[in-house]
Design a protein around this motif. Sequence first.
Motif, PDB file in Angstrom:
ATOM      1  N   GLU A  78       0.833  -1.205   0.000  1.00 30.63           N
ATOM      2  CA  GLU A  78       0.000   0.000   0.000  1.00 30.63           C
ATOM      3  C   GLU A  78       0.873   1.263   0.000  1.00 30.63           C
ATOM      4  O   GLU A  78       1.943   1.295   0.607  1.00 30.63           O
ATOM      5  N   ILE A  79       0.393   2.291  -0.708  1.00 27.19           N
ATOM      6  CA  ILE A  79       1.072   3.597  -0.652  1.00 27.19           C
ATOM      7  C   ILE A  79       0.151   4.552   0.105  1.00 27.19           C
ATOM      8  O   ILE A  79      -0.966   4.825  -0.331  1.00 27.19           O
ATOM      9  N   VAL A  80       0.634   5.001   1.252  1.00 31.22           N
ATOM     10  CA  VAL A  80      -0.137   5.961   2.060  1.00 31.22           C
ATOM     11  C   VAL A  80       0.633   7.279   2.055  1.00 31.22           C
ATOM     12  O   VAL A  80       1.847   7.297   2.280  1.00 31.22           O
ATOM     13  N   SER A 136       5.665  -1.495   0.642  1.00 27.80           N
ATOM     14  CA  SER A 136       4.703  -0.499   1.129  1.00 27.80           C
ATOM     15  C   SER A 136       5.449   0.833   1.308  1.00 27.80           C
ATOM     16  O   SER A 136       6.630   0.835   1.656  1.00 27.80           O
ATOM     17  N   TYR A 137       4.730   1.926   1.065  1.00 30.45           N
ATOM     18  CA  TYR A 137       5.377   3.249   1.201  1.00 30.45           C
ATOM     19  C   TYR A 137       4.573   4.164   2.120  1.00 30.45           C
ATOM     20  O   TYR A 137       3.328   4.152   2.076  1.00 30.45           O
ATOM     21  N   LEU A 138       5.297   4.965   2.874  1.00 33.91           N
ATOM     22  CA  LEU A 138       4.698   6.153   3.473  1.00 33.91           C
ATOM     23  C   LEU A 138       5.315   7.318   2.708  1.00 33.91           C
ATOM     24  O   LEU A 138       6.524   7.566   2.806  1.00 33.91           O
ATOM     25  N   LEU A 139       4.505   7.979   1.894  1.00 34.78           N
ATOM     26  CA  LEU A 139       4.991   9.107   1.099  1.00 34.78           C
ATOM     27  C   LEU A 139       4.686  10.401   1.847  1.00 34.78           C
ATOM     28  O   LEU A 139       3.521  10.688   2.149  1.00 34.78           O
ATOM     29  N   ILE A 140       5.734  11.162   2.138  1.00 34.90           N
ATOM     30  CA  ILE A 140       5.557  12.428   2.854  1.00 34.90           C
ATOM     31  C   ILE A 140       5.625  13.556   1.835  1.00 34.90           C
ATOM     32  O   ILE A 140       6.614  13.656   1.094  1.00 34.90           O
ATOM     33  N   THR A 141       4.586  14.346   1.759  1.00 42.52           N
ATOM     34  CA  THR A 141       4.583  15.408   0.746  1.00 42.52           C
ATOM     35  C   THR A 141       3.679  16.570   1.159  1.00 42.52           C
ATOM     36  O   THR A 141       2.727  16.390   1.918  1.00 42.52           O
ATOM     37  N   HIS A 142       4.008  17.769   0.651  1.00 42.30           N
ATOM     38  CA  HIS A 142       3.119  18.918   0.858  1.00 42.30           C
ATOM     39  C   HIS A 142       2.172  19.032  -0.342  1.00 42.30           C
ATOM     40  O   HIS A 142       1.271  19.852  -0.345  1.00 42.30           O
ATOM     41  N   ILE A 154      -4.802   8.640   1.688  1.00 43.83           N
ATOM     42  CA  ILE A 154      -4.156   9.913   2.041  1.00 43.83           C
ATOM     43  C   ILE A 154      -4.530  10.265   3.483  1.00 43.83           C
ATOM     44  O   ILE A 154      -5.701  10.167   3.866  1.00 43.83           O
ATOM     45  N   ALA A 155      -3.514  10.662   4.259  1.00 41.14           N
ATOM     46  CA  ALA A 155      -3.756  11.165   5.624  1.00 41.14           C
ATOM     47  C   ALA A 155      -3.390  12.648   5.623  1.00 41.14           C
ATOM     48  O   ALA A 155      -2.295  13.017   5.202  1.00 41.14           O
ATOM     49  N   ILE A 156      -4.313  13.478   6.068  1.00 39.05           N
ATOM     50  CA  ILE A 156      -4.054  14.924   6.144  1.00 39.05           C
ATOM     51  C   ILE A 156      -3.617  15.241   7.570  1.00 39.05           C
ATOM     52  O   ILE A 156      -4.293  14.879   8.531  1.00 39.05           O
TER      53      ILE A 156
END
Length: 327
Positions: free
Chosen positions: A46-48, A214-220, A232-234
């Motif tokens: 999963e990519i979150v 699996s990825y945790l993608l950190i982005t603005h 997506i987690a806000i």
Amino acid sequence: MTNVVEVKNLKVHFDGYQGFLKDFFSKEKKLIKAVDGIDLEIKKGEIVSLVGESGSGKTTTGKALLSLTHQSEGEILFEGESVSQKNKKAMKLFRQKAQMIYQDPYQSLNPRNMILDIVAEPLVVNKLVTSEQEKKERVIQALESAGIKPAERFMYKYPHELSGGQRQRVVIASALILNPSFIVADEPVSMLDVSIRADILKLMVEQRDEKGISYLLITHDLSLAWLISDRIAIMYLGKIVEIGDAELIAGSCMHPYSKALVSVMPVPRKMKNRERIILKGETPNPGRIPTGCRFHPRCPAATDRCKTEEPALKEVDSGHYVACHLV
Ligand code: SF4
């Protein structure tokens, strides 16, 4: 699908620095609540994405999750096992199987080392190769998986001899060499030319599809998160305020902060008529968290209740959680 990573009530608090004179005269210690109680599960393959403004605590969450910074509270489970300094065996496995891709490919590669040595470092440190030949073979494999081909032509070069995109591929090769099952990617394309961003994102998705990473993608960048994430987690001021399916967050999110982010997201022309919500007030400061709902000073829908009572993150639909009194 099984959970690869599970985070329970993760908190990262620091003693803050207010300036020499203020610290000298003040009796109160300022506490910076960079991450203030996060629960998150990431499934196999999963990519979150963790999305929010700078100062929201995204990067600190990613680092704490990989035990690269201290945790004040909380528990991290990797493949069902609790990861902590007390559980040395689980920690050792976690250090190999959970990797990080940093934002800046210029800073994250040692300019004095050849690509061969940079990519091989995790193997050497963990004593996972027994000969020079095996080391070269594993490096070639990792570089080619990351799209550096033919690897033999690049592995004797130094970072300054490569383009920005090639350097980021080397960073990815270093993360891939230990066959990870989980990667935290912190703004992995924000320093790259627009022309090569898509290639790097495609590479990450290919690795997910081929190897189940699996990825945790950190982005603005919410549009980027929408493009490649499953969920997506806000995040706002150290907390997740909304989490759900990526399509749902981009199309019909419910939290006023998420709505403001979505309203300024670049979209196709047919959706151009939507109203842009420009948030007022100061950008978040984790050293001065407002009472009640931490978003209330900037929220266009705030009521008196919001000033005193903090909303809990509640499930409003299957897999869709929102922290807002009005939802
Ligand atoms: Fe806005 Fe109140 Fe909802 Fe917070 S709880 S997001 S202040 S309406």
